[in-house]
Design a protein around this motif. Structure first.
Motif, PDB file in Angstrom:
ATOM      1  N   UNK A 113     -30.945   1.569  -6.666  1.00 49.30           N
ATOM      2  CA  UNK A 113     -31.384   2.068  -5.373  1.00 49.30           C
ATOM      3  C   UNK A 113     -31.092   3.556  -5.228  1.00 49.30           C
ATOM      4  N   UNK A 114     -31.785   4.165  -4.281  1.00 53.07           N
ATOM      5  CA  UNK A 114     -31.505   5.546  -3.906  1.00 53.07           C
ATOM      6  C   UNK A 114     -31.103   5.593  -2.436  1.00 53.07           C
ATOM      7  N   UNK A 115     -32.058   5.449  -1.535  1.00 49.13           N
ATOM      8  CA  UNK A 115     -31.716   5.451  -0.104  1.00 49.13           C
ATOM      9  C   UNK A 115     -31.315   4.070   0.388  1.00 49.13           C
ATOM     10  N   UNK A 116     -31.764   3.008  -0.271  1.00 49.90           N
ATOM     11  CA  UNK A 116     -31.400   1.662   0.146  1.00 49.90           C
ATOM     12  C   UNK A 116     -32.046   1.268   1.469  1.00 49.90           C
ATOM     13  N   UNK A 117     -31.327   0.489   2.266  1.00 55.14           N
ATOM     14  CA  UNK A 117     -31.870  -0.004   3.543  1.00 55.14           C
ATOM     15  C   UNK A 117     -31.754   1.097   4.604  1.00 55.14           C
ATOM     16  N   UNK A 118     -32.519   2.141   4.434  1.00 56.98           N
ATOM     17  CA  UNK A 118     -32.390   3.330   5.283  1.00 56.98           C
ATOM     18  C   UNK A 118     -32.860   3.077   6.714  1.00 56.98           C
ATOM     19  N   UNK A 119     -33.816   2.185   6.906  1.00 59.56           N
ATOM     20  CA  UNK A 119     -34.333   1.930   8.257  1.00 59.56           C
ATOM     21  C   UNK A 119     -33.256   1.339   9.157  1.00 59.56           C
ATOM     22  N   UNK A 120     -32.583   0.303   8.680  1.00 54.01           N
ATOM     23  CA  UNK A 120     -31.539  -0.317   9.492  1.00 54.01           C
ATOM     24  C   UNK A 120     -30.312   0.576   9.584  1.00 54.01           C
ATOM     25  N   UNK A 121     -30.050   1.361   8.550  1.00 54.38           N
ATOM     26  CA  UNK A 121     -28.920   2.293   8.606  1.00 54.38           C
ATOM     27  C   UNK A 121     -29.122   3.310   9.727  1.00 54.38           C
ATOM     28  N   UNK A 122     -30.334   3.853   9.821  1.00 51.54           N
ATOM     29  CA  UNK A 122     -30.618   4.825  10.888  1.00 51.54           C
ATOM     30  C   UNK A 122     -30.504   4.173  12.263  1.00 51.54           C
ATOM     31  N   UNK A 123     -31.062   2.972  12.402  1.00 52.95           N
ATOM     32  CA  UNK A 123     -31.012   2.290  13.696  1.00 52.95           C
ATOM     33  C   UNK A 123     -29.573   1.997  14.113  1.00 52.95           C
ATOM     34  N   UNK A 124     -28.760   1.568  13.147  1.00 57.95           N
ATOM     35  CA  UNK A 124     -27.374   1.229  13.459  1.00 57.95           C
ATOM     36  C   UNK A 124     -26.595   2.459  13.916  1.00 57.95           C
ATOM     37  N   UNK A 191     -30.195 -13.873 -19.584  1.00 56.83           N
ATOM     38  CA  UNK A 191     -31.282 -12.984 -19.184  1.00 56.83           C
ATOM     39  C   UNK A 191     -30.820 -12.217 -17.945  1.00 56.83           C
ATOM     40  N   UNK A 192     -31.408 -11.037 -17.745  1.00 60.40           N
ATOM     41  CA  UNK A 192     -31.015 -10.213 -16.599  1.00 60.40           C
ATOM     42  C   UNK A 192     -32.263  -9.735 -15.871  1.00 60.40           C
ATOM     43  N   UNK A 193     -32.267  -9.893 -14.559  1.00 61.39           N
ATOM     44  CA  UNK A 193     -33.338  -9.363 -13.717  1.00 61.39           C
ATOM     45  C   UNK A 193     -32.918  -7.973 -13.262  1.00 61.39           C
ATOM     46  N   UNK A 194     -33.655  -6.959 -13.716  1.00 61.53           N
ATOM     47  CA  UNK A 194     -33.385  -5.568 -13.342  1.00 61.53           C
ATOM     48  C   UNK A 194     -34.453  -5.156 -12.338  1.00 61.53           C
ATOM     49  N   UNK A 195     -34.035  -4.729 -11.158  1.00 64.58           N
ATOM     50  CA  UNK A 195     -34.983  -4.479 -10.084  1.00 64.58           C
ATOM     51  C   UNK A 195     -34.610  -3.210  -9.326  1.00 64.58           C
ATOM     52  N   UNK A 196     -35.620  -2.527  -8.811  1.00 63.50           N
ATOM     53  CA  UNK A 196     -35.408  -1.324  -8.003  1.00 63.50           C
ATOM     54  C   UNK A 196     -36.357  -1.357  -6.819  1.00 63.50           C
ATOM     55  N   UNK A 197     -35.967  -0.706  -5.725  1.00 63.34           N
ATOM     56  CA  UNK A 197     -36.825  -0.687  -4.554  1.00 63.34           C
ATOM     57  C   UNK A 197     -36.493   0.471  -3.633  1.00 63.34           C
ATOM     58  N   UNK A 198     -37.458   0.854  -2.826  1.00 68.34           N
ATOM     59  CA  UNK A 198     -37.262   1.895  -1.817  1.00 68.34           C
ATOM     60  C   UNK A 198     -38.115   1.568  -0.598  1.00 68.34           C
ATOM     61  N   UNK A 199     -37.654   2.006   0.568  1.00 66.86           N
ATOM     62  CA  UNK A 199     -38.439   1.912   1.790  1.00 66.86           C
ATOM     63  C   UNK A 199     -38.444   3.282   2.459  1.00 66.86           C
ATOM     64  N   UNK A 200     -39.493   3.576   3.211  1.00 65.72           N
ATOM     65  CA  UNK A 200     -39.632   4.891   3.834  1.00 65.72           C
ATOM     66  C   UNK A 200     -39.161   4.867   5.279  1.00 65.72           C
ATOM     67  N   UNK A 201     -38.573   5.980   5.676  1.00 61.22           N
ATOM     68  CA  UNK A 201     -38.124   6.148   7.054  1.00 61.22           C
ATOM     69  C   UNK A 201     -38.128   7.641   7.362  1.00 61.22           C
ATOM     70  N   UNK A 202     -38.232   7.976   8.647  1.00 58.56           N
ATOM     71  CA  UNK A 202     -38.265   9.380   9.051  1.00 58.56           C
ATOM     72  C   UNK A 202     -37.013  10.129   8.606  1.00 58.56           C
ATOM     73  N   UNK A 203     -35.868   9.435   8.585  1.00 60.61           N
ATOM     74  CA  UNK A 203     -34.623  10.071   8.148  1.00 60.61           C
ATOM     75  C   UNK A 203     -34.685  10.453   6.672  1.00 60.61           C
ATOM     76  N   UNK A 204     -35.255   9.563   5.858  1.00 59.72           N
ATOM     77  CA  UNK A 204     -35.401   9.868   4.432  1.00 59.72           C
ATOM     78  C   UNK A 204     -36.330  11.064   4.224  1.00 59.72           C
ATOM     79  N   UNK A 205     -37.389  11.149   5.029  1.00 60.18           N
ATOM     80  CA  UNK A 205     -38.315  12.273   4.906  1.00 60.18           C
ATOM     81  C   UNK A 205     -37.620  13.594   5.216  1.00 60.18           C
ATOM     82  N   UNK A 206     -36.694  13.587   6.184  1.00 62.02           N
ATOM     83  CA  UNK A 206     -35.904  14.783   6.471  1.00 62.02           C
ATOM     84  C   UNK A 206     -35.114  15.226   5.241  1.00 62.02           C
ATOM     85  N   UNK A 207     -34.509  14.253   4.576  1.00 57.54           N
ATOM     86  CA  UNK A 207     -33.719  14.557   3.383  1.00 57.54           C
ATOM     87  C   UNK A 207     -34.601  15.120   2.270  1.00 57.54           C
TER      88      UNK A 207
END
Length: 229
Positions: A113-124, A191-207
């Motif tokens: 991950x990079x920003x992770x669950x940024x939407x809920x982090x900003x709201x919290x 076996x290993x499941x390797x996974x990555x994900x990102x979600x967009x939020x206005x706070x991430x766009x600022x960064x």
């Protein structure tokens, strides 16, 4: 790639195994699945407002949350109140697993991950700053933790092996694959499941704007990708 182990100067060198990809999955703004990803030609991006300057909009590509394969995950009790990133990763994980591993195999899970669950982090934190810490939402806090998507995936797919989250830039994906190699070499997992994900939020766009990435032509995007190795 290899690693050395042992206390003395004459360390034993052990060669890490080559990784074989036996399953893949993808969720991206243009559709669902690796086949669709390979065939897609990116169209014109949309635009999203930044947090600090709402009048300034940045180019983005977002996943269609109304897509049937995405919307169906909200019926899962564990994902009803999660951030979109967990839904993206659940769909990508299901594609990658797709019954290609035996039930008796020990499955590990590594997430990048990079920003992770940024939407809920900003709201919290927005609630804490505007209303005070006594008004912090206990319902939002668990989803601000970087490891929360991994816990959801492990519960959904019955993964009882090692679970780990790597946080960083684009090199986090390489490190996640490295961890998978070590686990397989040490027989921690079959076996290993390797996974990555990102979600967009206005706070991430600022960064991204502060980092100068938009000036370099960045089009911010969200989604998830997974490989079973």
């Amino acid at each position: 790639w290899g690693f050395k182990c042992g206390p003395d100067s004459k360390r034993m060198k052990q060669q890490l195994p080559f990784l074989e990809i036996i399953g893949t999955g993808a969720v991206f703004p243009g559709g669902i699945g690796v086949k669709a990803l390979c065939q897609l030609e990116p169209g014109s991006p949309g635009f999203m407002e930044t947090l600090s300057m709402p009048s300034k909009k940045m180019p983005v590509r977002q996943v269609d949350l109304s897509h049937p394969k995405i919307a169906r995950w909200k019926a899962e009790p564990r994902l009803r109140r999660t951030s979109p990133i967990s839904v993206f990763m659940a769909e990508a994980a299901e594609q990658a697993l797709d019954s290609r591993h035996k039930k008796e195999e020990r499955v590990g899970l590594v997430c990048a991950l990079s920003t992770g669950s940024i939407i809920y982090s900003r709201k919290f934190f927005s609630g804490v700053l505007s209303q005070g810490r006594h008004f912090a939402s206990p319902a939002l806090f668990p989803e601000t933790v970087y490891n929360s998507p991994v816990s959801h995936l492990a519960a959904l797919f019955g993964i009882r092996g090692g679970c780990y989250t790597v946080v960083g830039d684009e090199t986090a994906w390489v490190e996640a694959l490295r961890i998978a190699q070590v686990w397989i070499a040490r027989k921690t997992a079959d076996v290993v499941l390797v996974i990555a994900g990102e979600e967009l939020d206005a706070l991430a766009l600022d960064a991204y704007e502060c980092a100068g990435w938009f000036r370099k032509g960045l089009v911010a995007s969200e989604g998830a990708g997974a490989v079973l190795v």
